[in-house]
Design a protein around this motif. Structure first.
Motif, PDB file in Angstrom:
ATOM      1  N   TYR A   1      -8.835  14.595  23.346  1.00  0.00           N
ATOM      2  CA  TYR A   1      -7.500  14.772  22.797  1.00  0.00           C
ATOM      3  C   TYR A   1      -6.497  14.558  23.921  1.00  0.00           C
ATOM      4  O   TYR A   1      -6.874  14.342  25.069  1.00  0.00           O
TER       5      TYR A   1
ATOM      6  N   ASP B   1      -3.873  12.298  24.137  1.00  0.00           N
ATOM      7  CA  ASP B   1      -3.183  11.040  24.402  1.00  0.00           C
ATOM      8  C   ASP B   1      -2.130  10.720  23.340  1.00  0.00           C
ATOM      9  O   ASP B   1      -1.620   9.621  23.264  1.00  0.00           O
ATOM     10  N   GLN B   2      -1.808  11.707  22.518  1.00  0.00           N
ATOM     11  CA  GLN B   2      -0.726  11.515  21.535  1.00  0.00           C
ATOM     12  C   GLN B   2       0.580  12.010  22.169  1.00  0.00           C
ATOM     13  O   GLN B   2       0.544  12.767  23.137  1.00  0.00           O
ATOM     14  N   ILE B   3       1.690  11.613  21.557  1.00  0.00           N
ATOM     15  CA  ILE B   3       2.982  12.117  22.055  1.00  0.00           C
ATOM     16  C   ILE B   3       3.097  13.591  21.704  1.00  0.00           C
ATOM     17  O   ILE B   3       3.465  14.423  22.504  1.00  0.00           O
ATOM     18  N   ASN B   4       2.703  13.898  20.480  1.00  0.00           N
ATOM     19  CA  ASN B   4       2.711  15.292  20.075  1.00  0.00           C
ATOM     20  C   ASN B   4       1.272  15.768  19.921  1.00  0.00           C
ATOM     21  O   ASN B   4       0.559  15.322  19.029  1.00  0.00           O
ATOM     22  N   ASN B   5       0.872  16.652  20.802  1.00  0.00           N
ATOM     23  CA  ASN B   5      -0.532  17.087  20.776  1.00  0.00           C
ATOM     24  C   ASN B   5      -0.727  18.411  20.045  1.00  0.00           C
ATOM     25  O   ASN B   5      -1.784  19.001  20.100  1.00  0.00           O
TER      26      ASN B   5
ATOM     27  N   CYS C   1      -4.012  19.498  18.010  1.00  0.00           N
ATOM     28  CA  CYS C   1      -5.091  18.525  18.171  1.00  0.00           C
ATOM     29  C   CYS C   1      -6.450  19.210  18.304  1.00  0.00           C
ATOM     30  O   CYS C   1      -7.494  18.591  18.177  1.00  0.00           O
TER      31      CYS C   1
END
Ligand SMILES: Nc1nc2c(ncn2[C@@H]2O[C@H](COP(=O)(O)OP(=O)(O)OP(=O)(O)O)[C@@H](O)[C@H]2O)c(=O)[nH]1
Ligand SMILES: [Mg+2]
Length: 316
Positions: A102, A104-108, A111
């Motif tokens: 997990y 690597d999203q802008i909003n984590n 996750c």
């Protein structure tokens, strides 16, 4: 003259219940052991690689699942793989659960939810089987006994997201933190980083495994203390072999040299493996049942009871 009755009893006093340990051993050996591990951490930290390193000879070589020229694969879903390992007549059924990294999203935000849900689902499945009227004598156990948590080898401190995820995990499972790809740290950096992480774990009140219970004797407390001083294990993983002094070893070859994964002067992979398989296997299994599952179970049963109490009585 006949012997007094009490003396007679003393003479024939041996009834043989000390063989119970052999009887238990025989039963356990026949049944085998179940051990379930999950790996969690940011993407690309080497989770899939380390799994294959720990159980290497059993998982890769014998099954030939991976070859060196296969492309690097990113894990995209929670995936459980089962294996049966036999050593000296002892059967270990091993479930390894790989999870997608997990972070690597802008909003984590959230996750970690699928992972926590997966762990709770296993508890829930076990509880359901336990509560059926005709329950099996031996319930298939998929409860996760150990969560290897991978920390980015930044040398700085834990990322806030790691602190949150570890905190959440430690409430439902035994968490064992490891520093991933520790070949990127010098010895000094590694020691400082380890100390810093231990501090942060304590500061954030994150209870990682092993923890002492009332049942632990002095020797066990001592062993746990040594382990706690060592945590997090700084590991290196590799799926391929390199030749050192004419011997093929699991390692990573760089321009400047070779990291031998199984060399204790290079990294703490062997310490981690011994800890998981030799010294704390039983402890991990036991604490899962006695602490994590028990907490889940009592919460569920209490909720059930309250639900029943609140339900209106059927009309007469
Ligand atoms: N330097 C170094 N590289 C490693 C180590 N372990 C794995 N790698 C490399 O890191 C890359 C990613 O490894 P994976 O095992 O796929 O990582 P992962 O954590 O499973 O990644 P996700 O599935 O995306 O979460 C691969 O190219 C590995 O060869 C290590 O200990 N040291
Ligand atoms: Mg992976």
């Amino acid at each position: 003259m006949a012997a007094a009755p009490t003396e007679e009893i003393r003479a024939n006093a041996y009834v043989g219940f000390d063989t119970i340990t052999n009887q238990i051993e025989h039963k356990l050996l026949k049944r085998g052991f179940q051990f379930n591990v999950i790996v969690v951490g940011q993407t690309g930290l080497g989770k899939s690689t380390l799994i294959n390193t720990i159980f290497a000879s059993h998982l890769i070589d014998s099954k030939g699942r991976f070859t060196a020229d296969e492309p690097v694969r990113q894990t995209t879903e929670i995936q459980a793989v089962s294996h049966v390992i036999v050593e000296n007549g002892v059967k270990l059924r091993l479930n390894i659960v790989d999870t997608p990294g997990y972070g690597d999203q802008i909003n984590n935000e959230g996750c970690w939810d699928p992972i926590i849900k997966y762990i709770k689902d296993q508890h829930s499945a076990y509880l359901r089987k336990e509560l059926t009227a005709m329950r099996d004598r031996y319930i298939q156990d998929t409860r996760i006994h150990c969560c290897l948590f991978f920390i980015n080898p930044t040398g700085h401190s834990l990322r806030p997201i790691d602190t949150i995820v570890m905190k959440k995990l430690s409430e439902v499972v035994n968490v064992v933190p490891v520093i991933a790809k520790s070949d990127s740290l010098t010895i000094d950096e590694r020691d400082q980083f380890k100390a810093k992480i231990r501090e942060e774990l304590a500061y954030n009140n994150i209870r990682v495994f092993p923890f002492d219970t009332d049942e632990n004797d002095e020797e066990e407390v001592q062993i746990n203390e040594t382990i706690r001083e060592m945590i997090p294990f700084a590991v290196v993983g590799s799926e391929s072999n390199v030749i050192i002094d004419g011997k093929s070893v699991r390692g990573r070859k760089n321009r400047w040299g070779v990291v031998n994964v199984e060399d204790e002067t290079h990294c703490e992979f062997v310490n981690l493996r011994n800890f998981l398989t030799r010294s704390h296997l039983q402890d991990l299994i036991e604490t899962t049942a006695q602490i994590h599952y028990e907490a889940f179970r009592s919460k569920q049963l209490l909720a059930l009871k309250e639900g029943v109490a609140q339900r209106p009585a059927p009309a007469a």
